[in-house]
Design an enzyme around this catalytic site. Structure first.
Site, PDB file in Angstrom:
ATOM      1  CB  CYS A 175     -25.673   1.377   0.968  1.00 40.50           C
ATOM      2  SG  CYS A 175     -26.396  -0.340   0.029  1.00 40.50           S
ATOM      3  CG  HIS A 235     -25.125   3.012  -4.720  1.00 32.25           C
ATOM      4  ND1 HIS A 235     -24.291   3.160  -3.501  1.00 32.25           N
ATOM      5  CD2 HIS A 235     -25.854   1.973  -4.339  1.00 32.25           C
ATOM      6  CE1 HIS A 235     -24.677   2.453  -2.610  1.00 32.25           C
ATOM      7  NE2 HIS A 235     -25.726   1.783  -2.927  1.00 32.25           N
ATOM      8  CD  GLU A 236     -29.355   1.608  -6.166  1.00 34.37           C
ATOM      9  OE1 GLU A 236     -29.613   0.469  -5.766  1.00 34.37           O
ATOM     10  OE2 GLU A 236     -29.155   2.610  -5.046  1.00 34.37           O
ATOM     11  CG  HIS A 266     -26.888  -2.720  -4.442  1.00 33.75           C
ATOM     12  ND1 HIS A 266     -26.224  -3.505  -3.554  1.00 33.75           N
ATOM     13  CD2 HIS A 266     -26.959  -1.573  -4.289  1.00 33.75           C
ATOM     14  CE1 HIS A 266     -26.152  -2.576  -2.591  1.00 33.75           C
ATOM     15  NE2 HIS A 266     -26.578  -1.381  -2.959  1.00 33.75           N
TER      16      HIS A 266
HETATM   17 ZN   LIG Z   1     -26.796   0.372  -1.940  1.00 33.29          ZN
END
Ligand SMILES: [Zn+2]
EC number: 3.5.1.88
Length: 203
Positions: A112, A155-156, A159
């Site tokens: 990340c 993953h995004e 966030h």
């Molecule tokens: Zn990330």
């Protein structure tokens, strides 16, 4: 880049419209397209595969991602512009992800840009997903992704909900990286102090 320890990475981001004006802390108000372009630039500079708005201090439901035409391995050690290898760029507003089946995958290494230098395998992600989102024209869109790209999108999206990949691994993984994480947290603190000082000077 907002780093591990920065509270903006832990907030649940708000929905946005393609016509919104956004103010990244430290910058003038910009259109969503301008912000997305800046995010893509930053992502390429830092050799990332995705970047979510909270990572630049903007708690809105926007992320960018990229698919490359070939393997990273072939180009290891080269500092050639990544843009020449781009197969497709993605800019997604208000994305919603649904797994297409129960298949999970843990095999890829994940990292990340907000947690520089730390890479770990073992994050369980859906292998095949459908993602509904709004594009920069404000049009609803949808696509299916699998394997590595599906992982990037998940993953995004995490966030945007204040979740980091380390949260999805056993606590001892975080403990193993305690010293590095403390350094990153210190850098996050320094950045926020500088930003506050800058904002005081300019307002
Ligand atoms: Zn990330």
């Amino acid at each position: 880049m907002r780093l591990y320890g920065d509270p903006v990475l832990r907030r649940k981001a708000k929905p946005l419209a393609a016509t919104d004006l956004l103010t990244v802390p430290g910058f003038q108000p910009q259109t969503v397209r301008e912000v997305a372009d800046a995010m893509l630039e930053t992502m390429f500079e830092q050799r990332g595969v995705g970047l979510a708005a909270p990572q630049i201090g903007l708690p809105v439901r926007l992320f960018v991602a990229v698919e490359y035409a070939d393997d990273e391995e072939e180009h290891e050690g080269q500092d050639k512009p990544l843009r020449s290898r781009v197969l497709r760029e993605y800019v997604m507003l208000n994305p919603v992800i649904r797994p297409l089946n129960k298949k999970k995958d843990r095999s890829y290494q994940e990292g990340c840009l907000s947690i520089p230098g730390i890479y770990e395998e073992g994050v369980a992600r859906a292998r095949q997903v459908r993602i509904d989102y709004t594009d920069l024209e404000g049009q609803p869109r949808s696509l299916e992704a699998e394997d590595y790209l599906a992982r990037v999108f998940q993953h995004e999206l995490d966030h945007l909900d204040g979740v980091l990949f380390l949260d999805r691994l056993p606590d001892d993984v975080t403990s193993d990286h305690r010293a590095e994480l403390l350094k990153i947290q210190q850098a996050a603190k320094t950045y926020l102090t500088e930003l506050t000082a800058w904002e005081k000077r300019t307002h």
